[in-house]
Design a protein around this motif. Structure first.
Motif, PDB file in Angstrom:
ATOM      1  N   PHE A   2      24.698  67.710  76.861  1.00 20.22           N
ATOM      2  CA  PHE A   2      24.221  66.576  76.069  1.00 20.22           C
ATOM      3  C   PHE A   2      22.705  66.489  76.103  1.00 20.22           C
ATOM      4  N   ALA A   3      22.096  66.811  77.244  1.00 23.77           N
ATOM      5  CA  ALA A   3      20.638  66.756  77.368  1.00 23.77           C
ATOM      6  C   ALA A   3      19.971  67.785  76.455  1.00 23.77           C
ATOM      7  N   VAL A   4      20.563  68.970  76.354  1.00 21.14           N
ATOM      8  CA  VAL A   4      20.001  70.008  75.483  1.00 21.14           C
ATOM      9  C   VAL A   4      20.084  69.564  74.034  1.00 21.14           C
ATOM     10  N   ARG A   5      21.215  69.050  73.628  1.00 18.76           N
ATOM     11  CA  ARG A   5      21.374  68.582  72.247  1.00 18.76           C
ATOM     12  C   ARG A   5      20.422  67.423  71.943  1.00 18.76           C
ATOM     13  N   ALA A   6      20.276  66.501  72.878  1.00 16.75           N
ATOM     14  CA  ALA A   6      19.388  65.357  72.674  1.00 16.75           C
ATOM     15  C   ALA A   6      17.932  65.808  72.571  1.00 16.75           C
ATOM     16  N   THR A   7      17.536  66.742  73.406  1.00 15.36           N
ATOM     17  CA  THR A   7      16.161  67.229  73.421  1.00 15.36           C
ATOM     18  C   THR A   7      15.818  68.020  72.168  1.00 15.36           C
ATOM     19  N   LEU A  11      20.180  70.319  67.510  1.00 17.18           N
ATOM     20  CA  LEU A  11      20.236  71.700  67.026  1.00 17.18           C
ATOM     21  C   LEU A  11      20.704  72.697  68.075  1.00 17.18           C
ATOM     22  N   GLY A  12      20.362  72.487  69.317  1.00 21.39           N
ATOM     23  CA  GLY A  12      20.694  73.444  70.367  1.00 21.39           C
ATOM     24  C   GLY A  12      19.478  74.262  70.751  1.00 21.39           C
ATOM     25  N   ALA A  13      19.624  75.060  71.788  1.00 21.54           N
ATOM     26  CA  ALA A  13      18.514  75.843  72.341  1.00 21.54           C
ATOM     27  C   ALA A  13      18.211  77.069  71.488  1.00 21.54           C
ATOM     28  N   HIS A  14      16.937  77.446  71.449  1.00 19.87           N
ATOM     29  CA  HIS A  14      16.535  78.683  70.765  1.00 19.87           C
ATOM     30  C   HIS A  14      17.092  79.896  71.482  1.00 19.87           C
ATOM     31  N   LEU A  30      27.248  79.673  74.763  1.00 15.99           N
ATOM     32  CA  LEU A  30      27.478  79.682  73.318  1.00 15.99           C
ATOM     33  C   LEU A  30      27.443  78.282  72.732  1.00 15.99           C
ATOM     34  N   GLN A  31      27.896  77.305  73.489  1.00 16.87           N
ATOM     35  CA  GLN A  31      27.872  75.915  73.023  1.00 16.87           C
ATOM     36  C   GLN A  31      26.460  75.348  73.003  1.00 16.87           C
ATOM     37  N   LEU A  32      25.570  75.897  73.819  1.00 19.80           N
ATOM     38  CA  LEU A  32      24.200  75.401  73.901  1.00 19.80           C
ATOM     39  C   LEU A  32      23.285  75.972  72.828  1.00 19.80           C
ATOM     40  N   LEU A  33      23.656  77.099  72.228  1.00 19.74           N
ATOM     41  CA  LEU A  33      22.791  77.773  71.261  1.00 19.74           C
ATOM     42  C   LEU A  33      22.756  77.075  69.917  1.00 19.74           C
ATOM     43  N   ARG A  34      21.597  77.107  69.289  1.00 19.44           N
ATOM     44  CA  ARG A  34      21.460  76.637  67.904  1.00 19.44           C
ATOM     45  C   ARG A  34      21.818  77.795  66.972  1.00 19.44           C
ATOM     46  N   GLU A  57      32.533  82.190  62.987  1.00 22.45           N
ATOM     47  CA  GLU A  57      31.466  81.458  63.681  1.00 22.45           C
ATOM     48  C   GLU A  57      30.182  82.287  63.717  1.00 22.45           C
ATOM     49  N   ALA A  58      30.287  83.589  63.914  1.00 22.94           N
ATOM     50  CA  ALA A  58      29.112  84.448  63.927  1.00 22.94           C
ATOM     51  C   ALA A  58      28.406  84.432  62.576  1.00 22.94           C
ATOM     52  N   ILE A  59      29.168  84.416  61.497  1.00 24.12           N
ATOM     53  CA  ILE A  59      28.587  84.365  60.157  1.00 24.12           C
ATOM     54  C   ILE A  59      27.902  83.034  59.931  1.00 24.12           C
ATOM     55  N   VAL A  60      28.542  81.948  60.318  1.00 21.69           N
ATOM     56  CA  VAL A  60      27.977  80.613  60.124  1.00 21.69           C
ATOM     57  C   VAL A  60      26.699  80.441  60.942  1.00 21.69           C
ATOM     58  N   ARG A  61      26.695  80.942  62.166  1.00 19.17           N
ATOM     59  CA  ARG A  61      25.530  80.796  63.042  1.00 19.17           C
ATOM     60  C   ARG A  61      24.383  81.709  62.623  1.00 19.17           C
ATOM     61  N   GLY A  62      24.648  82.788  61.938  1.00 18.68           N
ATOM     62  CA  GLY A  62      23.608  83.734  61.536  1.00 18.68           C
ATOM     63  C   GLY A  62      23.987  85.136  61.960  1.00 18.68           C
TER      64      GLY A  62
END
Length: 70
Positions: A2-7, A11-14, A30-34, A57-62
């Motif tokens: 939750f802290a990563v998403r809030a920060t 979007l999630g972490a780079h 995988l849940q933390l990634l943008r 999911e891989a296609i949607v994420r990039g």
């Protein structure tokens, strides 16, 4: 998580570096990634473990790039 998403405004972490070989570490990473985020795998999980990512999911994420450096 939750802290990563809030920060990151939801979007999630780079990038996320997984140093533990535990399966849960990979699932959480995988849940933390943008979208288009970078997952760096250092920890080695068991041989029978597969990353829980669907092709959709891989296609949607990039783009997905798997590299092996020795």
């Amino acid at each position: 998580m939750f802290a990563v998403r809030a920060t990151t405004s939801g979007l999630g972490a780079h990038g996320v570096i997984v140093t533990a070989g535990a399966e849960q570490a990979y699932r959480q990473a995988l849940q933390l990634l943008r979208p288009l985020g970078t997952l760096i795998c250092v920890g080695i999980p068991r041989l029978d473990f597969h990353l829980p990512v669907s092709p959709f999911e891989a296609i949607v994420r990039g783009t997905v790039s798997l590299e092996r450096h020795i």
